[in-house]
Design a protein around this motif. Structure first.
Motif, PDB file in Angstrom:
ATOM      1  N   VAL A 117      80.533  38.816  10.982  1.00 16.64           N
ATOM      2  CA  VAL A 117      80.798  37.601  11.755  1.00 16.64           C
ATOM      3  C   VAL A 117      79.483  36.968  12.206  1.00 16.64           C
ATOM      4  O   VAL A 117      78.570  37.667  12.640  1.00 16.64           O
ATOM      5  N   ALA A 118      79.409  35.649  12.067  1.00 12.17           N
ATOM      6  CA  ALA A 118      78.246  34.902  12.541  1.00 12.17           C
ATOM      7  C   ALA A 118      78.737  33.700  13.342  1.00 12.17           C
ATOM      8  O   ALA A 118      79.873  33.238  13.167  1.00 12.17           O
ATOM      9  N   TYR A 119      77.890  33.208  14.237  1.00 11.12           N
ATOM     10  CA  TYR A 119      78.173  31.987  14.991  1.00 11.12           C
ATOM     11  C   TYR A 119      77.134  30.950  14.597  1.00 11.12           C
ATOM     12  O   TYR A 119      75.939  31.225  14.650  1.00 11.12           O
ATOM     13  N   VAL A 120      77.600  29.768  14.194  1.00 10.02           N
ATOM     14  CA  VAL A 120      76.697  28.689  13.805  1.00 10.02           C
ATOM     15  C   VAL A 120      76.892  27.523  14.773  1.00 10.02           C
ATOM     16  O   VAL A 120      78.008  27.037  14.947  1.00 10.02           O
ATOM     17  N   THR A 121      75.791  27.115  15.405  1.00 14.46           N
ATOM     18  CA  THR A 121      75.825  25.978  16.333  1.00 14.46           C
ATOM     19  C   THR A 121      75.097  24.802  15.695  1.00 14.46           C
ATOM     20  O   THR A 121      73.972  24.949  15.207  1.00 14.46           O
ATOM     21  N   PHE A 122      75.761  23.657  15.676  1.00 16.85           N
ATOM     22  CA  PHE A 122      75.188  22.440  15.100  1.00 16.85           C
ATOM     23  C   PHE A 122      74.611  21.546  16.193  1.00 16.85           C
ATOM     24  O   PHE A 122      74.995  21.650  17.360  1.00 16.85           O
ATOM     25  N   GLU A 123      73.714  20.639  15.785  1.00 17.94           N
ATOM     26  CA  GLU A 123      73.147  19.663  16.725  1.00 17.94           C
ATOM     27  C   GLU A 123      74.241  18.708  17.221  1.00 17.94           C
ATOM     28  O   GLU A 123      74.250  18.318  18.371  1.00 17.94           O
ATOM     29  N   ASP A 124      75.148  18.326  16.306  1.00 22.01           N
ATOM     30  CA  ASP A 124      76.183  17.337  16.632  1.00 22.01           C
ATOM     31  C   ASP A 124      77.584  17.896  16.440  1.00 22.01           C
ATOM     32  O   ASP A 124      77.848  18.596  15.451  1.00 22.01           O
ATOM     33  N   GLN A 125      78.460  17.532  17.344  1.00 21.15           N
ATOM     34  CA  GLN A 125      79.848  17.999  17.294  1.00 21.15           C
ATOM     35  C   GLN A 125      80.585  17.468  16.060  1.00 21.15           C
ATOM     36  O   GLN A 125      81.482  18.138  15.530  1.00 21.15           O
ATOM     37  N   GLU A 126      80.186  16.286  15.574  1.00 21.07           N
ATOM     38  CA  GLU A 126      80.851  15.700  14.396  1.00 21.07           C
ATOM     39  C   GLU A 126      80.731  16.630  13.184  1.00 21.07           C
ATOM     40  O   GLU A 126      81.620  16.670  12.339  1.00 21.07           O
ATOM     41  N   VAL A 127      79.626  17.345  13.105  1.00 19.17           N
ATOM     42  CA  VAL A 127      79.412  18.252  11.967  1.00 19.17           C
ATOM     43  C   VAL A 127      80.452  19.377  11.985  1.00 19.17           C
ATOM     44  O   VAL A 127      80.942  19.791  10.934  1.00 19.17           O
ATOM     45  N   VAL A 128      80.816  19.833  13.179  1.00 20.79           N
ATOM     46  CA  VAL A 128      81.863  20.866  13.302  1.00 20.79           C
ATOM     47  C   VAL A 128      83.136  20.363  12.634  1.00 20.79           C
ATOM     48  O   VAL A 128      83.752  21.074  11.831  1.00 20.79           O
ATOM     49  N   GLU A 129      83.514  19.137  12.944  1.00 18.12           N
ATOM     50  CA  GLU A 129      84.746  18.563  12.384  1.00 18.12           C
ATOM     51  C   GLU A 129      84.675  18.496  10.859  1.00 18.12           C
ATOM     52  O   GLU A 129      85.628  18.850  10.170  1.00 18.12           O
ATOM     53  N   SER A 130      83.532  18.048  10.312  1.00 14.80           N
ATOM     54  CA  SER A 130      83.432  17.905   8.856  1.00 14.80           C
ATOM     55  C   SER A 130      83.376  19.269   8.164  1.00 14.80           C
ATOM     56  O   SER A 130      83.970  19.449   7.098  1.00 14.80           O
ATOM     57  N   VAL A 131      82.699  20.240   8.768  1.00 12.77           N
ATOM     58  CA  VAL A 131      82.632  21.594   8.192  1.00 12.77           C
ATOM     59  C   VAL A 131      84.029  22.223   8.156  1.00 12.77           C
ATOM     60  O   VAL A 131      84.402  22.882   7.186  1.00 12.77           O
ATOM     61  N   SER A 139      74.840  19.004   2.407  1.00  9.14           N
ATOM     62  CA  SER A 139      75.872  17.967   2.469  1.00  9.14           C
ATOM     63  C   SER A 139      77.091  18.329   1.621  1.00  9.14           C
ATOM     64  O   SER A 139      78.215  17.969   1.968  1.00  9.14           O
ATOM     65  N   LYS A 140      76.890  19.090   0.524  1.00  7.35           N
ATOM     66  CA  LYS A 140      78.043  19.466  -0.315  1.00  7.35           C
ATOM     67  C   LYS A 140      79.007  20.399   0.431  1.00  7.35           C
ATOM     68  O   LYS A 140      80.152  20.548   0.048  1.00  7.35           O
ATOM     69  N   ASN A 141      78.529  21.024   1.507  1.00  6.93           N
ATOM     70  CA  ASN A 141      79.375  21.869   2.351  1.00  6.93           C
ATOM     71  C   ASN A 141      79.815  21.147   3.629  1.00  6.93           C
ATOM     72  O   ASN A 141      80.255  21.777   4.579  1.00  6.93           O
ATOM     73  N   ASN A 142      79.669  19.818   3.605  1.00  8.49           N
ATOM     74  CA  ASN A 142      79.980  18.976   4.773  1.00  8.49           C
ATOM     75  C   ASN A 142      79.113  19.344   5.980  1.00  8.49           C
ATOM     76  O   ASN A 142      79.520  19.149   7.120  1.00  8.49           O
ATOM     77  N   GLY A 143      77.950  19.905   5.719  1.00 10.34           N
ATOM     78  CA  GLY A 143      77.101  20.409   6.794  1.00 10.34           C
ATOM     79  C   GLY A 143      76.233  19.354   7.454  1.00 10.34           C
ATOM     80  O   GLY A 143      76.349  18.166   7.190  1.00 10.34           O
ATOM     81  N   GLY A 144      75.355  19.835   8.323  1.00 10.32           N
ATOM     82  CA  GLY A 144      74.436  18.968   9.059  1.00 10.32           C
ATOM     83  C   GLY A 144      73.382  19.811   9.736  1.00 10.32           C
ATOM     84  O   GLY A 144      73.229  20.995   9.420  1.00 10.32           O
ATOM     85  N   ASP A 145      72.672  19.207  10.673  1.00 15.28           N
ATOM     86  CA  ASP A 145      71.573  19.920  11.324  1.00 15.28           C
ATOM     87  C   ASP A 145      72.061  21.119  12.125  1.00 15.28           C
ATOM     88  O   ASP A 145      72.912  20.981  13.008  1.00 15.28           O
ATOM     89  N   VAL A 146      71.545  22.283  11.788  1.00 19.76           N
ATOM     90  CA  VAL A 146      71.908  23.525  12.469  1.00 19.76           C
ATOM     91  C   VAL A 146      70.923  23.770  13.605  1.00 19.76           C
ATOM     92  O   VAL A 146      69.718  23.760  13.402  1.00 19.76           O
ATOM     93  N   GLU A 147      71.466  23.989  14.795  1.00 23.72           N
ATOM     94  CA  GLU A 147      70.636  24.280  15.965  1.00 23.72           C
ATOM     95  C   GLU A 147      70.311  25.776  16.028  1.00 23.72           C
ATOM     96  O   GLU A 147      69.202  26.176  16.320  1.00 23.72           O
TER      97      GLU A 147
END
Length: 108
Positions: A54-68, A35-43
């Motif tokens: 380079v890495a690609y990180v996919t989250f469960e929810d699109q809102e997490v992208v916005e906060s990250v 949460s300190k990195n504005n993160g969330g559930d990583v898919e």
């Protein structure tokens, strides 16, 4: 659920060759779930990729992208790393479109 591309961010600045790829993947998952990195559930984390560091990180929810993306200063920190590494986080969609523009401009 939003399309996978809309839930994915591109991470650059991943330290290359310091640790096993699966260990680095775990460190990235932990970083982007905090949460300190504005993160969330990583898919899913795609690492290594065709591009070094380079890495690609996919989250469960699109809102997490916005906060990250709102967090200015992403620092990859872990006891297995000798120091912290600054990461740059960008939208996957932007990354792909920028790459296409680059290909179009290149021959000129």
């Amino acid at each position: 659920q939003a399309a996978k591309s809309a839930r994915t961010v591109v991470i650059t600045g991943v330290p290359d060759g310091l640790l096993h790829d699966d260990v680095m993947t775990d460190i990235l998952v932990i970083h982007f779930q905090m949460s300190k990195n504005n993160g969330g559930d990583v898919e899913e984390v795609l690492y290594p990729t065709m591009e070094k560091g380079v890495a690609y990180v996919t989250f469960e929810d699109q809102e997490v992208v916005e906060s990250v993306l709102k967090k200015d200063d992403h620092r990859l920190e872990d006891k297995r790393l000798s120091r912290y590494y600054p990461l740059k986080v960008t939208r996957y969609c932007e990354h792909v479109s920028a790459f296409r523009i680059y290909l179009v401009v290149l021959p000129l």
